[in-house]
Design an enzyme around this catalytic site. Structure first.
Site, mmCIF file in Angstrom:
data_model
loop_
_atom_site.group_PDB
_atom_site.id
_atom_site.type_symbol
_atom_site.label_atom_id
_atom_site.label_comp_id
_atom_site.label_asym_id
_atom_site.label_seq_id
_atom_site.Cartn_x
_atom_site.Cartn_y
_atom_site.Cartn_z
ATOM 1 N N SER A 67 5.819 4.997 21.841
ATOM 2 C CA SER A 67 5.961 4.616 23.246
ATOM 3 C C SER A 67 5.030 3.483 23.658
ATOM 4 O O SER A 67 5.138 2.370 23.171
ATOM 5 C CB SER A 67 5.752 5.875 24.100
ATOM 6 N N ASP A 283 7.945 0.005 28.839
ATOM 7 C CA ASP A 283 6.954 0.219 27.789
ATOM 8 C C ASP A 283 7.641 0.062 26.432
ATOM 9 O O ASP A 283 8.809 -0.333 26.353
ATOM 10 C CB ASP A 283 6.268 1.585 27.935
ATOM 11 N N ASP A 285 9.005 1.875 24.154
ATOM 12 C CA ASP A 285 10.265 2.530 23.782
ATOM 13 C C ASP A 285 11.215 2.647 24.965
ATOM 14 O O ASP A 285 12.218 3.341 24.895
ATOM 15 C CB ASP A 285 10.004 3.910 23.158
ATOM 16 N N THR A 506 -1.488 12.232 24.772
ATOM 17 C CA THR A 506 -0.899 11.252 23.851
ATOM 18 C C THR A 506 -1.922 10.459 23.053
ATOM 19 O O THR A 506 -1.554 9.765 22.116
ATOM 20 C CB THR A 506 -0.017 10.247 24.635
#
Length: 549
Positions: A67, A283, A285, A506
């Site tokens: 991502s 972003d 993805d 994340t």
């Protein structure tokens, strides 16, 4: 029927787990340096096959992406049959399998999972998988494919694609031929569905000015190029940051996370964006969206997920009333602690607002409890969910006036335009453009719906993020002991002060968020809290940012 242990053993030995690394299936699946993920990918391939068998052969999605993270990172997440996140109970299974130290231990863990989850191994397993544009993607996909082979899954490779398209494919495949059919299960089907709904929604409205789209040098560039072909002259998009094969370019000084975190214009757009012109950033993805513009003085103005939520929720509430359905359909909004205090006040005056812990799974689940649930994280990840009952209400409703009929049609078309499986930068961008066209809003007019309290988000690298535990939808720390009281003491010194600390889901960092009435005070509060966190918890001395000193 038993596990194909011999095949699994042969293939697993090609993908040994690195020593001294613990993997965790977090908010966005597994995510860390791509160079360490080979064994995880293989094991996730098998896990996906078992998940499909557990669900009677329904198709499971697997997405290889990190991502908004820097290019050296990569990751993988599983998508359940309706395009939603993996069932929470299986996150623990994923973590357990990923951390088995040897092939023998891994096989033993698999056999335990089959027993605990009561998986019928005679059932088929079906998987659709894709990846973003990261250089580590092809080799990690190869490891994933070994996992599919080991469990004997039937697979479909979606290739290089956005995360939201992969979610769309999973739901479309699993609902094909049913009354809940979601769409044609191809990228073309996705583009056709979105563009058709968009054109219906803006029909008869004056054409909006061209929109600059920062594609973060990621896979969103491919999706934007494709949707342009379908939109025709209904909306002009001007893509920037489309260098998907340039080493180091992905998410570098561009993209939604850069815009949100630095609250600055991506440098690559400085010569192109004119005062008053709208722009947005995806972003890496394409599941997050940030809007922004320059005001008449050339000052950068950010329109984040909170601003998107306010714009969209108010529009849907108005349509529900105009359609004569306000008694049957209740609209609600879900936020996290990162939501700006200004947005929470604005929305609370208009509709129910619920605060939940950070992470899509929490927002999505809470939004499902409303007839129409709107959720957007401040970082730009979000969508709108129309409950099955609401969709039936829309289909059956008999409008009594032309105005009601028009509003009803708009609501029906919104259910087609919005990707209800997951946050989707492309779909959300088109949704924003629909509202702006209907309201005849410029960026400045949208921005003026409410005033954001100045805020600052800071990352702190500490020696162990696992010591940080939270409560009250992550707004308060319960561990390390005593730290919250010190944060409270700091916050009391600032007008309209608010701050919270939480471990990232994340990245291996702790995040600090702060608000105050004045920009300089919001910055000061954020860095003071960050310094407190750092000093209290033994942060890595080499990583102490200058602002904390």
């Amino acid at each position: 029927m038993s596990l194909p242990v011999d095949t699994i053993r042969i293939l697993a030995d090609r993908h040994p787990k690195p020593a001294n690394i613990r993997f965790t299936y977090g908010t966005a699946g597994f995510r860390t340096l791509g160079s360490t993920l080979d064994s995880v990918m293989f094991r996730v391939g098998i896990l996906a096959g078992l998940r499909s068998k557990k669900l009677d052969g329904k198709t499971i999605g697997v997405m290889v992406t990190a991502s908004h993270n820097p290019e050296p990172d990569n990751g993988v997440k599983l998508v359940d049959p309706r395009g939603e996140m993996l069932e929470a109970a299986w996150e623990a299974h994923a973590t357990n399998l990923a951390n088995a130290p040897t092939t023998d231990a891994f096989i033993e863990a698999l056999e335990n999972l089959v027993k605990i989850a009561k998986i019928d191994l005679s059932k088929p397993s079906r998987i659709v998988y894709g990846r973003d544009t990261r250089p580590s993607g092809p080799s990690l996909v190869a490891a994933l494919e070994d996992g599919f082979q080991a469990i004997g899954a039937s697979v479909r490779n979606a290739g290089v694609t956005t995360t939201p398209i992969l979610h769309y494919l999973v739901r479309s495949i699993n609902t094909k031929g049913t009354k809940d059919e979601y769409g044609i299960d191809s990228e073309e089907g996705y583009m056709q569905k979105l563009s058709t709904a968009f054109k219906k929604l803006v029909a008869g409205k004056p054409a909006s000015p061209p929109l600059i789209v920062d594609c973060a040098n990621g896979v969103g560039a491919q999706a934007v190029d494709e949707i342009i072909k379908y939109l025709g002259d209904s909306l002009q998009l001007i893509p920037h940051n489309t260098a998907t094969t340039t080493p180091g370019a992905l998410n570098n000084a561009c993209g939604a996370d850069f815009v949100k975190t630095t609250q600055k214009l991506p440098p690559s757009l400085a010569q192109f964006l004119k005062p008053g012109q709208r722009a947005c950033s995806f972003d890496g993805d394409a599941d997050r969206l940030m809007y922004f513009y320059l005001d008449e003085r050339g000052q950068f103005r950010m329109l984040d997920g909170d601003k998107i939520a306010a714009l969209v929720a108010a529009f849907i509430v108005d349509l529900v009333k105009a359609a004569g359905l306000e008694e049957e359909i209740k609209v609600g909004i879900v936020q996290t602690a990162y939501a700006n205090g200004g947005s929470t006040k604005y929305l609370s005056d208009r509709l129910p607002v619920k605060c939940v812990p950070t992470g899509v799974k929490h927002l999505h689940h809470a939004a499902e409890h409303y007839d129409v649930g709107v959720y957007f994280e401040a970082n730009g990840h979000g969508t709108v969910l129309f409950s099955p009952d609401t969709q039936e209400t829309l289909a059956a409703h008999q409008p009594s006036t032309p105005a009601q009929s028009t509003a009803l049609n708009h609501l029906v078309n919104l259910t087609q335009l919005i990707n209800q499986t997951v946050g989707d930068a492309l779909s959300d961008m088109l949704l924003v453009e629909v509202v702006l066209a209907h309201k005849s809003y410029s960026g400045a007019e949208w921005d003026s719906l409410y005033v954001d309290l100045p805020n600052r988000l800071v990352k702190v690298v500490v020696s162990d993020i696992h010591i940080f535990k939270t409560e009250d939808a992550e707004r308060r720390l319960v561990s390390p002991p005593g730290l919250q009281a010190k944060i409270d003491e700091l916050v009391r010194r600032y007008e309209a002060g608010r701050a919270f600390v939480r471990p990232s889901g994340t990245e291996a960092v702790v995040r600090v968020y702060a608000e105050a009435m004045v920009r300089a005070q919001a910055d000061e509060l954020a860095f003071r809290v960050a310094g407190l966190v750092y000093d209290e918890t033994g942060g890595d001395p080499a990583r102490r940012p200058a602002e904390f000193l």
